[in-house]
Design a protein around this motif. Structure first.
Motif, PDB file in Angstrom:
ATOM      1  N   ASP A 174    -132.957  23.899 -16.619  1.00  0.00           N
ATOM      2  CA  ASP A 174    -133.180  24.758 -15.460  1.00  0.00           C
ATOM      3  C   ASP A 174    -134.614  24.705 -14.934  1.00  0.00           C
ATOM      4  OD1 ASP A 174    -134.486  26.034 -17.507  1.00  0.00           O
ATOM      5  OD2 ASP A 174    -133.298  27.881 -17.409  1.00  0.00           O
ATOM      6  N   GLY A 175    -135.463  23.900 -15.563  1.00  0.00           N
ATOM      7  CA  GLY A 175    -136.834  23.769 -15.090  1.00  0.00           C
ATOM      8  C   GLY A 175    -137.760  24.898 -15.495  1.00  0.00           C
ATOM      9  N   ALA A 176    -137.317  25.782 -16.391  1.00  0.00           N
ATOM     10  CA  ALA A 176    -138.149  26.899 -16.848  1.00  0.00           C
ATOM     11  C   ALA A 176    -138.419  26.758 -18.347  1.00  0.00           C
ATOM     12  CB  ALA A 176    -137.454  28.231 -16.558  1.00  0.00           C
ATOM     13  N   TYR A 177    -139.674  26.699 -18.712  1.00  0.00           N
ATOM     14  CA  TYR A 177    -140.089  26.509 -20.114  1.00  0.00           C
ATOM     15  C   TYR A 177    -140.142  27.876 -20.802  1.00  0.00           C
ATOM     16  CZ  TYR A 177    -142.519  23.587 -23.660  1.00  0.00           C
ATOM     17  OH  TYR A 177    -142.865  22.851 -24.774  1.00  0.00           O
ATOM     18  N   GLY A 178    -138.967  28.355 -21.203  1.00  0.00           N
ATOM     19  CA  GLY A 178    -138.870  29.651 -21.859  1.00  0.00           C
ATOM     20  C   GLY A 178    -138.794  29.530 -23.366  1.00  0.00           C
ATOM     21  N   THR A 179    -138.347  30.605 -24.011  1.00  0.00           N
ATOM     22  CA  THR A 179    -138.317  30.627 -25.478  1.00  0.00           C
ATOM     23  C   THR A 179    -137.341  29.604 -26.048  1.00  0.00           C
ATOM     24  OG1 THR A 179    -136.690  32.426 -25.357  1.00  0.00           O
ATOM     25  CG2 THR A 179    -139.004  33.049 -25.596  1.00  0.00           C
ATOM     26  N   ALA A 180    -136.214  29.382 -25.365  1.00  0.00           N
ATOM     27  CA  ALA A 180    -135.233  28.414 -25.870  1.00  0.00           C
ATOM     28  C   ALA A 180    -135.788  27.000 -25.827  1.00  0.00           C
ATOM     29  CB  ALA A 180    -133.940  28.502 -25.052  1.00  0.00           C
ATOM     30  N   THR A 181    -136.484  26.671 -24.748  1.00  0.00           N
ATOM     31  CA  THR A 181    -137.074  25.331 -24.639  1.00  0.00           C
ATOM     32  C   THR A 181    -138.175  25.144 -25.677  1.00  0.00           C
ATOM     33  OG1 THR A 181    -136.556  25.201 -22.283  1.00  0.00           O
ATOM     34  CG2 THR A 181    -138.298  23.736 -23.097  1.00  0.00           C
ATOM     35  N   ALA A 182    -139.025  26.153 -25.852  1.00  0.00           N
ATOM     36  CA  ALA A 182    -140.097  26.064 -26.852  1.00  0.00           C
ATOM     37  C   ALA A 182    -139.516  25.878 -28.249  1.00  0.00           C
ATOM     38  CB  ALA A 182    -140.981  27.308 -26.798  1.00  0.00           C
ATOM     39  N   ALA A 183    -138.428  26.601 -28.538  1.00  0.00           N
ATOM     40  CA  ALA A 183    -137.791  26.465 -29.856  1.00  0.00           C
ATOM     41  C   ALA A 183    -137.201  25.074 -30.029  1.00  0.00           C
ATOM     42  CB  ALA A 183    -136.702  27.525 -30.016  1.00  0.00           C
ATOM     43  N   ALA A 184    -136.605  24.522 -28.964  1.00  0.00           N
ATOM     44  CA  ALA A 184    -136.042  23.172 -29.034  1.00  0.00           C
ATOM     45  C   ALA A 184    -137.129  22.133 -29.242  1.00  0.00           C
ATOM     46  CB  ALA A 184    -135.259  22.870 -27.754  1.00  0.00           C
ATOM     47  N   VAL A 185    -138.284  22.332 -28.611  1.00  0.00           N
ATOM     48  CA  VAL A 185    -139.409  21.415 -28.797  1.00  0.00           C
ATOM     49  C   VAL A 185    -139.895  21.462 -30.241  1.00  0.00           C
ATOM     50  CG1 VAL A 185    -141.831  20.968 -28.184  1.00  0.00           C
ATOM     51  CG2 VAL A 185    -140.159  21.455 -26.391  1.00  0.00           C
ATOM     52  N   ARG A 186    -140.026  22.665 -30.784  1.00  0.00           N
ATOM     53  CA  ARG A 186    -140.478  22.785 -32.181  1.00  0.00           C
ATOM     54  C   ARG A 186    -139.505  22.119 -33.139  1.00  0.00           C
ATOM     55  NH1 ARG A 186    -142.248  27.945 -30.389  1.00  0.00           N
ATOM     56  NH2 ARG A 186    -140.278  28.909 -31.038  1.00  0.00           N
ATOM     57  N   ALA A 187    -138.212  22.291 -32.907  1.00  0.00           N
ATOM     58  CA  ALA A 187    -137.213  21.656 -33.771  1.00  0.00           C
ATOM     59  C   ALA A 187    -137.325  20.141 -33.700  1.00  0.00           C
ATOM     60  CB  ALA A 187    -135.811  22.107 -33.361  1.00  0.00           C
ATOM     61  N   PHE A 188    -137.490  19.604 -32.491  1.00  0.00           N
ATOM     62  CA  PHE A 188    -137.650  18.153 -32.336  1.00  0.00           C
ATOM     63  C   PHE A 188    -138.913  17.679 -33.052  1.00  0.00           C
ATOM     64  CE2 PHE A 188    -139.396  14.461 -30.155  1.00  0.00           C
ATOM     65  CZ  PHE A 188    -138.308  13.604 -30.104  1.00  0.00           C
ATOM     66  N   GLN A 189    -140.011  18.421 -32.887  1.00  0.00           N
ATOM     67  CA  GLN A 189    -141.279  18.040 -33.519  1.00  0.00           C
ATOM     68  C   GLN A 189    -141.167  18.044 -35.036  1.00  0.00           C
ATOM     69  OE1 GLN A 189    -143.559  21.066 -31.512  1.00  0.00           O
ATOM     70  NE2 GLN A 189    -144.532  19.597 -30.125  1.00  0.00           N
ATOM     71  N   ARG A 190    -140.521  19.063 -35.595  1.00  0.00           N
ATOM     72  CA  ARG A 190    -140.362  19.106 -37.057  1.00  0.00           C
ATOM     73  C   ARG A 190    -139.575  17.906 -37.555  1.00  0.00           C
ATOM     74  NH1 ARG A 190    -139.808  24.806 -36.220  1.00  0.00           N
ATOM     75  NH2 ARG A 190    -137.561  24.556 -35.982  1.00  0.00           N
ATOM     76  N   GLY A 191    -138.553  17.531 -36.823  1.00  0.00           N
ATOM     77  CA  GLY A 191    -137.731  16.399 -37.240  1.00  0.00           C
ATOM     78  C   GLY A 191    -138.428  15.070 -37.158  1.00  0.00           C
TER      79      GLY A 191
END
Length: 316
Positions: free
Chosen positions: A278-295
């Protein structure tokens, strides 16, 4: 008249109390520090405790992540061949296996952990010292590891400070990260795109350029890249390489909005994130980024910088 306790003695007693309390809270067996021990020795004891999990803690963490374990002799003795022991397992090792499980979504079965026999006992990063685990082979893991790590030997891959060795019936995984759980990300080159290229990286480039995103590097994309390059005083050759990517892919964080965020969300969805583009960097997007980074053994701060963009664009 009350006797005054010397300061050095009071400090020693206080340090002893802190060490004992820490051992109880962490659930680790710690020797009682003698009353005459120096504060420096107490600090070292605390560091050693914090670097490892107890067997109960390790099993609870693995079980919560959906990871199982087994041994050929159904035992947990660290010094017995055929057992699978978590005694002295490092926190970074357990957390690393959990990150692999989350990133790959593959079934993970631990078949070897911190036991000594029959593993190699010399060197720093050994099973006995808690740095390594063995996991059973399965088609999902066998595909995931080679796709997300660089090959460094005939049967060895690496990603950051993690090394994967494929043996006859299991993966031998070495976690060399520091006690803080950090790991240096593997160096990845930016993808080089030119006329005729296709794929998800092309789609991302088109979204960032704000043109039609069809995943094909045709004349319109070449023109858009050349225009962008001229605007940023780059060689206007229409080829999207490292210098152009570094200007085109911005650093994004919570609160950002726009096409760049939508391009990021599209890449995260391609890698399994269940979020809206949706083009909005909210809590869900930040959490998805962190999950990708950890992996991918990146710093899991939820901020999409150059290293995270590189891993997204080069992930298969």
């Amino acid at each position: 008249m009350t006797a005054t306790i010397p300061f050095s003695a009071r400090w020693t007693r206080l340090a002893t109390g802190i060490a004992t309390a820490a051992a109880v809270v962490l659930g680790a067996a710690a020797e009682t520090t003698p009353a005459t021990a120096a504060p420096r020795a107490t600090t070292a004891s605390l560091s050693a405790v914090s670097a490892t999990y107890t067997p109960a803690q390790a099993k609870a963490k693995l079980r919560a992540a959906g990871i199982t374990w087994r041994s050929s002799k159904n035992c947990e003795d660290k010094n017995r061949n055929g057992c699978t022991s978590f005694q002295g397992i490092r926190r970074t090792t357990v957390d690393g296996v959990i990150s692999l499980r989350r990133a790959s979504r593959c079934p993970i079965v631990v078949t070897g952990a911190a036991e000594i026999p029959p593993h190699k006992t010399t060197g720093t990063f050994t099973h006995g010292k808690g740095y390594k685990v063995d996991i059973a082979l399965n088609p999902c893991v066998n595909r995931h590891i080679p796709r997300h790590a660089r090959k460094i030997g005939s049967a060895t891959w690496a990603a950051g400070s993690v090394e994967y060795l494929r043996e006859s019936n299991h993966w031998d995984i070495k976690y060399k990260g520091s006690g803080s759980g950090s790991a240096t990300p593997a160096t990845r080159a930016w993808p080089v795109l030119r006329s005729g290229a296709r794929g998800h990286a092309v789609t991302t480039a088109q979204q960032l350029l704000r043109i039609g995103a069809d995943g094909r590097y045709g004349p319109a994309t070449v023109r858009a890249v050349k225009t962008f390059q001229r605007e940023h005083r780059l060689t206007a050759d229409g080829v999207l390489g490292a210098a152009t990517w570094q200007r085109l892919a911005p650093t994004l964080r919570s609160g950002a909005r726009g096409n760049a965020v939508k391009a990021l969300q599209t890449q995260l969805r391609r890698n399994g994130a269940r979020i809206a583009a949706d083009g909005a960097y909210g809590t869900a997007t930040a959490a998805a980024v962190r999950a990708f980074q950890r992996g991918r053994q990146l710093t899991a701060d939820g901020v999409t910088g150059p290293a995270t963009w590189q891993r997204l664009l080069t992930a298969r």
